[in-house]
Write a protein that holds these residues in place. Sequence first.
Motif, PDB file in Angstrom:
ATOM      1  N   PRO A  55       0.801  -1.225   0.000  1.00 54.95           N
ATOM      2  CA  PRO A  55       0.000   0.000   0.000  1.00 54.95           C
ATOM      3  C   PRO A  55       0.833   1.275   0.000  1.00 54.95           C
ATOM      4  CG  PRO A  55      -0.167  -1.149   2.114  1.00 54.95           C
ATOM      5  CD  PRO A  55       0.502  -2.083   1.171  1.00 54.95           C
ATOM      6  N   ASN A  56       2.094   1.211   0.446  1.00 62.18           N
ATOM      7  CA  ASN A  56       2.944   2.402   0.404  1.00 62.18           C
ATOM      8  C   ASN A  56       3.189   2.872  -1.018  1.00 62.18           C
ATOM      9  OD1 ASN A  56       3.119   2.235   3.169  1.00 62.18           O
ATOM     10  ND2 ASN A  56       5.187   1.391   3.210  1.00 62.18           N
ATOM     11  N   GLY A  57       3.095   1.955  -1.984  1.00 60.24           N
ATOM     12  CA  GLY A  57       3.304   2.317  -3.373  1.00 60.24           C
ATOM     13  C   GLY A  57       2.217   3.197  -3.949  1.00 60.24           C
ATOM     14  N   ALA A  58       1.110   3.372  -3.232  1.00 62.86           N
ATOM     15  CA  ALA A  58       0.049   4.265  -3.693  1.00 62.86           C
ATOM     16  C   ALA A  58       0.407   5.734  -3.494  1.00 62.86           C
ATOM     17  CB  ALA A  58      -1.259   3.949  -2.968  1.00 62.86           C
ATOM     18  N   LEU A  59       1.551   5.997  -2.843  1.00 63.08           N
ATOM     19  CA  LEU A  59       2.040   7.362  -2.653  1.00 63.08           C
ATOM     20  C   LEU A  59       3.177   7.603  -3.642  1.00 63.08           C
ATOM     21  CD1 LEU A  59       2.214   7.318   1.252  1.00 63.08           C
ATOM     22  CD2 LEU A  59       0.388   8.292  -0.170  1.00 63.08           C
ATOM     23  N   PRO A  60       3.010   8.498  -4.610  1.00 57.70           N
ATOM     24  CA  PRO A  60       4.031   8.659  -5.648  1.00 57.70           C
ATOM     25  C   PRO A  60       5.414   9.012  -5.114  1.00 57.70           C
ATOM     26  CG  PRO A  60       1.995   9.725  -6.316  1.00 57.70           C
ATOM     27  CD  PRO A  60       1.810   9.302  -4.886  1.00 57.70           C
ATOM     28  N   HIS A  61       5.464   9.730  -3.988  1.00 57.68           N
ATOM     29  CA  HIS A  61       6.762  10.141  -3.444  1.00 57.68           C
ATOM     30  C   HIS A  61       6.964   9.554  -2.045  1.00 57.68           C
ATOM     31  CE1 HIS A  61       7.440  12.766  -6.835  1.00 57.68           C
ATOM     32  NE2 HIS A  61       6.226  13.252  -6.682  1.00 57.68           N
ATOM     33  N   ALA A  62       6.593   8.299  -1.888  1.00 54.69           N
ATOM     34  CA  ALA A  62       6.756   7.634  -0.601  1.00 54.69           C
ATOM     35  C   ALA A  62       8.222   7.601  -0.196  1.00 54.69           C
ATOM     36  CB  ALA A  62       6.211   6.212  -0.681  1.00 54.69           C
ATOM     37  N   ARG A  63       8.467   7.674   1.108  1.00 54.57           N
ATOM     38  CA  ARG A  63       9.829   7.541   1.631  1.00 54.57           C
ATOM     39  C   ARG A  63      10.003   6.123   2.170  1.00 54.57           C
ATOM     40  NH1 ARG A  63      11.316  12.720   5.226  1.00 54.57           N
ATOM     41  NH2 ARG A  63      13.400  11.897   4.756  1.00 54.57           N
ATOM     42  N   PRO A  64      11.191   5.540   2.032  1.00 58.65           N
ATOM     43  CA  PRO A  64      11.406   4.177   2.532  1.00 58.65           C
ATOM     44  C   PRO A  64      11.082   4.075   4.018  1.00 58.65           C
ATOM     45  CG  PRO A  64      13.251   4.884   1.181  1.00 58.65           C
ATOM     46  CD  PRO A  64      12.395   6.095   1.398  1.00 58.65           C
ATOM     47  N   SER A  65      10.401   2.991   4.381  1.00 55.78           N
ATOM     48  CA  SER A  65       9.978   2.777   5.763  1.00 55.78           C
ATOM     49  C   SER A  65      10.517   1.442   6.257  1.00 55.78           C
ATOM     50  CB  SER A  65       8.444   2.776   5.838  1.00 55.78           C
ATOM     51  OG  SER A  65       7.934   1.569   5.271  1.00 55.78           O
ATOM     52  N   ASP A  66      10.110   1.066   7.458  1.00 55.51           N
ATOM     53  CA  ASP A  66      10.501  -0.228   8.027  1.00 55.51           C
ATOM     54  C   ASP A  66       9.519  -1.331   7.648  1.00 55.51           C
ATOM     55  OD1 ASP A  66      12.863   0.627   9.293  1.00 55.51           O
ATOM     56  OD2 ASP A  66      11.707   1.469  10.951  1.00 55.51           O
ATOM     57  N   ARG A  67       8.639  -1.065   6.692  1.00 58.77           N
ATOM     58  CA  ARG A  67       7.734  -2.108   6.224  1.00 58.77           C
ATOM     59  C   ARG A  67       8.523  -3.233   5.557  1.00 58.77           C
ATOM     60  NH1 ARG A  67       4.890  -4.242   2.005  1.00 58.77           N
ATOM     61  NH2 ARG A  67       2.742  -4.857   2.472  1.00 58.77           N
ATOM     62  N   ILE A  68       8.208  -4.476   5.900  1.00 58.20           N
ATOM     63  CA  ILE A  68       8.860  -5.634   5.293  1.00 58.20           C
ATOM     64  C   ILE A  68       8.223  -5.941   3.942  1.00 58.20           C
ATOM     65  CG2 ILE A  68       9.226  -8.127   5.520  1.00 58.20           C
ATOM     66  CD1 ILE A  68       9.452  -7.695   8.539  1.00 58.20           C
ATOM     67  N   ILE A  69       9.064  -6.119   2.927  1.00 60.28           N
ATOM     68  CA  ILE A  69       8.600  -6.478   1.588  1.00 60.28           C
ATOM     69  C   ILE A  69       8.320  -7.974   1.564  1.00 60.28           C
ATOM     70  CG2 ILE A  69       9.278  -6.611  -0.837  1.00 60.28           C
ATOM     71  CD1 ILE A  69      11.038  -4.113  -0.276  1.00 60.28           C
ATOM     72  N   ASP A  70       7.112  -8.350   1.139  1.00 67.83           N
ATOM     73  CA  ASP A  70       6.700  -9.751   1.272  1.00 67.83           C
ATOM     74  C   ASP A  70       6.001 -10.231   0.002  1.00 67.83           C
ATOM     75  OD1 ASP A  70       6.420 -12.203   2.502  1.00 67.83           O
ATOM     76  OD2 ASP A  70       5.411 -11.400   4.282  1.00 67.83           O
ATOM     77  N   GLN A  71       5.708 -11.510  -0.009  1.00 69.58           N
ATOM     78  CA  GLN A  71       5.028 -12.126  -1.153  1.00 69.58           C
ATOM     79  C   GLN A  71       3.736 -11.379  -1.481  1.00 69.58           C
ATOM     80  OE1 GLN A  71       5.617 -15.042  -3.223  1.00 69.58           O
ATOM     81  NE2 GLN A  71       7.702 -14.576  -2.546  1.00 69.58           N
ATOM     82  N   GLY A  72       3.493 -11.205  -2.778  1.00 68.68           N
ATOM     83  CA  GLY A  72       2.283 -10.555  -3.235  1.00 68.68           C
ATOM     84  C   GLY A  72       2.385  -9.052  -3.377  1.00 68.68           C
ATOM     85  N   ASP A  73       3.504  -8.463  -2.931  1.00 67.41           N
ATOM     86  CA  ASP A  73       3.653  -7.007  -2.991  1.00 67.41           C
ATOM     87  C   ASP A  73       4.046  -6.535  -4.381  1.00 67.41           C
ATOM     88  OD1 ASP A  73       3.099  -6.555  -0.319  1.00 67.41           O
ATOM     89  OD2 ASP A  73       5.203  -6.382   0.292  1.00 67.41           O
ATOM     90  N   LEU A  74       3.469  -5.422  -4.806  1.00 65.51           N
ATOM     91  CA  LEU A  74       4.062  -4.580  -5.833  1.00 65.51           C
ATOM     92  C   LEU A  74       5.102  -3.700  -5.156  1.00 65.51           C
ATOM     93  CD1 LEU A  74       0.848  -3.420  -7.716  1.00 65.51           C
ATOM     94  CD2 LEU A  74       2.664  -4.843  -8.696  1.00 65.51           C
TER      95      LEU A  74
END
Length: 219
Positions: A55-74
């Motif tokens: 869901p962070n990808g819905a922000l065009p200028h998102a800043r990197p966060s501590d969200r873990i990248i996981d299966q199913g993610d764009l």
Amino acid sequence: RIRAAAEIADRALVDVTTLLTERPTEREVAHHLDQAMWAHGASGPAYETIVASGPNGALPHARPSDRIIDQGDLVIIDVGAVVEGYRSDMTRTFVIGEPTDHQQRQLDVVLAAQQAGMAAAAPGVPTRQIDEACRLPITEAGWGEQFLHGAGHGVGLDIHELPRVNSRSDDVLEAGMVVTVEPGVYLRGEGGVRWEDLLLITSGGAQPLSASPKGAVLA
């Protein structure tokens, strides 16, 4: 120098692509990209590297966060390098695992939009026509309101320079200019897709400076 910066960003992206399948955080991927660009000879990143997953990808200028990248993610990665003061700018979108039909449609529509915009780029072309070419396939797919920014901008000593590439611009492309073409679709709560390449405007058309492939699926 811009061409060299684009090549460094391409190499850095190759260096970190496999990391995406190891459940890193967005911040870790961005850090590794920055380190890889320095290792390949850049004087630094051209801007704050964007790594935006799920869901962070819905922000065009998102800043990197501590969200873990996981299966199913764009995962949107927007990365550029600096060489002797000149900058590059590129975006690729990845899918971790097999994309859903909905994700694949989003990837395909935005890619078609970008290809249309790149094909329209040539000397003497008003930049608003590039924006129109990008916007048409996205609008026809029903996502016109989710294309939240202009289709591109000039790049050089600054990351955002003239010419402007948007629907309100009166700028006209000239040979020697370097511009981005970067349509995107951003779906709140789901994620985003953006493809972005640097183009050198030549006397006969336009030459891509970004070479990273757009095969988006990572198992």
